[in-house]
Enzyme design. Sequence first.
Site, short mmCIF file in Angstrom:
data_model
loop_
_atom_site.label_atom_id
_atom_site.label_comp_id
_atom_site.label_asym_id
_atom_site.label_seq_id
_atom_site.Cartn_x
_atom_site.Cartn_y
_atom_site.Cartn_z
N SER A 260 -10.44 93.75 -36.53
CA SER A 260 -11.80 93.87 -36.37
C SER A 260 -12.59 92.51 -35.58
O SER A 260 -11.91 91.51 -36.17
CB SER A 260 -12.71 94.05 -37.39
OG SER A 260 -13.92 94.07 -37.41
N TYR B 64 -14.94 92.30 -46.38
CA TYR B 64 -14.05 93.15 -45.37
C TYR B 64 -13.66 92.19 -44.12
O TYR B 64 -12.32 92.41 -43.79
CB TYR B 64 -15.09 94.04 -44.61
CG TYR B 64 -14.72 94.76 -43.18
CD1 TYR B 64 -13.85 95.82 -43.56
CD2 TYR B 64 -15.19 94.60 -42.23
CE1 TYR B 64 -13.70 96.63 -42.24
CE2 TYR B 64 -14.93 95.06 -41.15
CZ TYR B 64 -13.97 96.16 -41.15
OH TYR B 64 -13.63 96.97 -39.85
#
Length: 248
Positions: free
Chosen positions: A143, A157
């Site tokens: 990501s 995250y």
Amino acid sequence: MRPVMLITGGSRGIGAACAVHAASAGYDVCFSYLANSGAAALVRVACENRGAKAVAVQADVSSEDDVVRLFDTCEHELRVPHAFVNNAGVLGTQGELADFTAERIRWTVDVNVTGALLCMREASRRMSTERGGGGGSIINVSSRASTVGSPFEYVDYGATKGAVDAATIGLAKELGNAGVRVNAVRPGVIHTDIHASGGEPDRIARVAPNIPQKRGGQPEEVANLILWLASDEASYVNGALVDVGGGR
Ligand code: NAP
């Protein structure tokens, strides 16, 4: 014989787009899902309608037994994968790290780091030409959060995706002479259900003005990159972290 693509988290979002794209591109497809058997069945039929054999397997990537069973099922029902897409990932409700419970942090790390590493291990064992495999390509779905850090949303995250980036670089070096290329894609903000999981279904509308292309991406735009990385056109691309975030 059609090559096989194995995808974790193929029932929805980026994984589902990848499964359907792979079927159109000539792969047979095996994919996992966690709980959503209805969505998984729709993706399986979409793949079959494109001429592929398709197998959907319920498997939690944070469980070692489930991961081994997933790869075994792929191998027995289809073949050893030529391409493995390490896609399943989760995030918790938006907030500040100071307010996160240990349980939520452990869950995020279990799925996104331990799960991703277990899957990379299984793929390495089966695909490496030095261990009797046929070689191929591993694509980790990281990501842009690994770089921007996701402050005030989900720092835990972002940290897990930093770990995925590091594992991509390390494993690419381990498998460089074993016929397996290892790369990561780093999506920006993509139209999937994951933003609702974080508690803000309309997150993309809020952040889009700050994205140079002024929009979120579609899952298919990430799948296009994944399929290219899996292909022979990317034969000398290894250990790369490729952003697909509209310039974000
Ligand atoms: P999504 O729409 O929320 O879909 C998640 C998929 O993962 C579903 O198929 C889900 O299965 C499966 N899954 C969830 N937990 C699992 C577990 N423990 N074991 C196995 N499978 C599990 O997510 P997405 O947005 O497509 O995200 C896919 C990947 O892209 C993730 O790694 C995410 O971090 C990354 N990513 C997404 C974005 C974005 O903006 N969307 C941006 C950057 C990176 P069920 O359907 O059964 O629940």
